[in-house]
Motif scaffolding. Structure first.
Motif, short mmCIF file in Angstrom:
data_model
loop_
_atom_site.label_atom_id
_atom_site.label_comp_id
_atom_site.label_asym_id
_atom_site.label_seq_id
_atom_site.Cartn_x
_atom_site.Cartn_y
_atom_site.Cartn_z
N ASP A 1 0.84 -1.20 0.00
CA ASP A 1 0.00 0.00 0.00
C ASP A 1 0.88 1.26 0.00
O ASP A 1 0.45 2.32 0.41
N GLU A 2 2.12 1.10 -0.45
CA GLU A 2 3.14 2.14 -0.51
C GLU A 2 3.79 2.41 0.85
O GLU A 2 4.63 3.30 0.97
N HIS A 3 3.40 1.65 1.85
CA HIS A 3 4.08 1.74 3.16
C HIS A 3 4.43 0.34 3.66
O HIS A 3 5.59 0.06 3.96
N SER A 4 3.44 -0.52 3.75
CA SER A 4 3.67 -1.89 4.23
C SER A 4 3.24 -2.87 3.15
O SER A 4 2.58 -2.50 2.18
N GLY A 5 3.64 -4.13 3.35
CA GLY A 5 3.24 -5.14 2.37
C GLY A 5 4.03 -6.41 2.53
O GLY A 5 4.55 -6.71 3.61
N TYR A 6 4.13 -7.15 1.42
CA TYR A 6 4.79 -8.46 1.43
C TYR A 6 5.63 -8.63 0.16
O TYR A 6 5.25 -8.15 -0.91
N VAL A 7 6.73 -9.32 0.33
CA VAL A 7 7.53 -9.77 -0.80
C VAL A 7 7.20 -11.24 -1.03
O VAL A 7 7.33 -12.07 -0.11
N PHE A 8 6.77 -11.58 -2.23
CA PHE A 8 6.45 -12.95 -2.59
C PHE A 8 7.58 -13.53 -3.43
O PHE A 8 8.01 -12.91 -4.41
N VAL A 9 8.07 -14.68 -3.03
CA VAL A 9 9.23 -15.30 -3.69
C VAL A 9 8.87 -16.72 -4.10
O VAL A 9 8.27 -17.48 -3.32
N ASN A 10 9.22 -17.09 -5.32
CA ASN A 10 8.97 -18.45 -5.79
C ASN A 10 10.18 -18.97 -6.57
O ASN A 10 10.58 -18.35 -7.55
N ASN A 11 10.73 -20.08 -6.10
CA ASN A 11 11.82 -20.73 -6.83
C ASN A 11 11.45 -22.19 -7.07
O ASN A 11 12.25 -23.10 -6.86
N TYR A 12 10.19 -22.37 -7.48
CA TYR A 12 9.66 -23.72 -7.74
C TYR A 12 9.00 -23.73 -9.11
O TYR A 12 8.30 -22.79 -9.49
N HIS A 13 9.22 -24.82 -9.83
CA HIS A 13 8.54 -25.02 -11.10
C HIS A 13 8.19 -26.50 -11.20
O HIS A 13 9.05 -27.36 -11.08
N ARG A 14 6.93 -26.77 -11.41
CA ARG A 14 6.47 -28.16 -11.47
C ARG A 14 7.18 -28.93 -12.59
O ARG A 14 7.24 -28.48 -13.72
N LEU A 15 7.75 -30.06 -12.21
CA LEU A 15 8.42 -30.99 -13.13
C LEU A 15 9.71 -30.42 -13.74
O LEU A 15 10.26 -31.00 -14.67
N LYS A 16 10.17 -29.29 -13.20
CA LYS A 16 11.40 -28.71 -13.72
C LYS A 16 12.22 -28.16 -12.56
O LYS A 16 11.94 -27.06 -12.06
N PRO A 17 13.23 -28.89 -12.10
CA PRO A 17 14.05 -28.41 -10.98
C PRO A 17 14.71 -27.08 -11.31
O PRO A 17 15.26 -26.89 -12.40
N LEU A 18 14.65 -26.15 -10.35
CA LEU A 18 15.29 -24.85 -10.50
C LEU A 18 16.51 -24.79 -9.60
O LEU A 18 16.50 -25.31 -8.49
N ALA A 19 17.56 -24.14 -10.05
CA ALA A 19 18.78 -24.02 -9.27
C ALA A 19 18.58 -23.06 -8.10
O ALA A 19 17.75 -22.13 -8.18
N PRO A 20 19.31 -23.25 -6.99
CA PRO A 20 19.27 -22.27 -5.90
C PRO A 20 19.69 -20.90 -6.42
O PRO A 20 20.52 -20.79 -7.33
N LYS A 21 19.10 -19.85 -5.87
CA LYS A 21 19.42 -18.47 -6.26
C LYS A 21 20.30 -17.86 -5.15
O LYS A 21 19.84 -17.68 -4.02
N GLU A 22 21.54 -17.55 -5.50
CA GLU A 22 22.51 -17.07 -4.53
C GLU A 22 22.56 -15.54 -4.50
O GLU A 22 22.20 -14.87 -5.47
N GLY A 23 23.00 -15.00 -3.35
CA GLY A 23 23.21 -13.56 -3.23
C GLY A 23 21.93 -12.75 -3.33
O GLY A 23 21.93 -11.67 -3.92
N VAL A 24 20.83 -13.25 -2.74
CA VAL A 24 19.53 -12.58 -2.88
C VAL A 24 19.33 -11.54 -1.78
O VAL A 24 19.49 -11.83 -0.59
N GLN A 25 18.97 -10.34 -2.19
CA GLN A 25 18.64 -9.24 -1.29
C GLN A 25 17.65 -8.35 -2.03
O GLN A 25 17.79 -8.14 -3.24
N PHE A 26 16.65 -7.85 -1.34
CA PHE A 26 15.58 -7.10 -1.99
C PHE A 26 15.69 -5.61 -1.69
O PHE A 26 15.93 -5.21 -0.55
N ASP A 27 15.51 -4.78 -2.72
CA ASP A 27 15.43 -3.33 -2.59
C ASP A 27 14.01 -2.90 -2.95
O ASP A 27 13.55 -3.14 -4.07
N ILE A 28 13.33 -2.28 -1.98
CA ILE A 28 11.96 -1.84 -2.21
C ILE A 28 11.92 -0.32 -2.04
O ILE A 28 12.23 0.20 -0.96
N ASP A 29 11.56 0.38 -3.09
CA ASP A 29 11.47 1.84 -3.05
C ASP A 29 10.10 2.26 -2.55
O ASP A 29 9.07 2.02 -3.21
N LEU A 30 10.07 2.90 -1.39
CA LEU A 30 8.84 3.36 -0.75
C LEU A 30 8.88 4.88 -0.63
O LEU A 30 9.96 5.49 -0.72
#
Length: 228
Positions: free
Chosen positions: A6-35
């Protein structure tokens, strides 16, 4: 990943899953949110998002009079008991659970890890899961806030339902049915079935038996022997 806000609070949604297709781990993850109030960057250090992992993390979440700047754990339930608020989070598998609060108006009552204060914030890093209150705070109004962190596996056995006239939290691997003052467990185990309850009861009618409980962190555990 994506953000709902809502431009102040909220949620970060993350998905590293794909049905029937293995996905590699994602390294060095950090989120920047401009509010509007400035950029929020979290976690404090980059993390690796494991393969087949999905979750959502909150930022600027109000816990009564306390502001949770961010948490690297997923909120799953909350319960108000008078001047006490209990919030349950699920630890994201393979990622350290970090909780950062705004320091203003907050008193630390207890914590399972050492708190670090800097820049008007209080940081609790690498919080381990368990059934106790990993962090216990008090806000300016006198309300106590309990933060419970469950493992990813245990979080899938967490329930919230009304029993004996009030909302309660339950942890049990069995199926659970609440009916007035009675609690029914449906379990496939041939040994003891159990349920952890918060707030506790002096006595619990479980599968037709009156049971006394034993402490299990913030919860009270009740066990019943399965019938042959």
């Amino acid at each position: 990943w994506c953000v709902r806000s809502d431009e102040h609070s909220g949620y970060v949604f993350v998905n590293n899953y794909h049905r029937l297709k293995p996905l590699a781990p994602k390294e060095g993850v950090q989120f920047d949110i401009d509010l509007p109030g400035g950029r929020l960057t979290f976690p404090s250090v980059p993390v690796t998002v494991p393969s087949d992992c999905s979750f959502f993390w909150p930022f600027n979440m109000k816990l009564n009079g306390v502001s949770l700047v961010y948490a690297t754990a997923q909120p799953i339930a909350k319960l108000t008991d008078g001047k006490e608020l209990t919030v349950v989070f699920a630890k994201s598998e393979g990622i350290p659970a970090e909780f950062v609060f705004a320091e203003k108006g907050v008193k630390i009552l207890s914590s399972s890890v050492k708190a670090k204060k800097a820049g008007g914030r209080i940081c609790f890093a690498d919080v381990k899961p368990g059934n106790g209150a990993a962090i216990r705070l008090r806000d300016a109004s006198g309300t106590m806030i309990n933060v419970v962190v469950l493992s990813d596996t245990a979080s899938l056995t967490c329930w919230k339902a009304e029993l004996a006239g009030r909302d309660r939290l339950f942890i049990s691997g069995a199926g659970l049915t609440c009916d007035g003052n009675r609690l029914q467990l449906d379990s496939r185990t041939t040994d003891k079935a159990y349920v952890d309850v918060y707030p506790s009861l002096k006595k619990l009618s479980l599968n037709g038996a009156q049971l006394n409980g034993t402490p299990d962190g913030l919860f009270t555990r009740y066990e019943i022997k399965q019938q042959d």
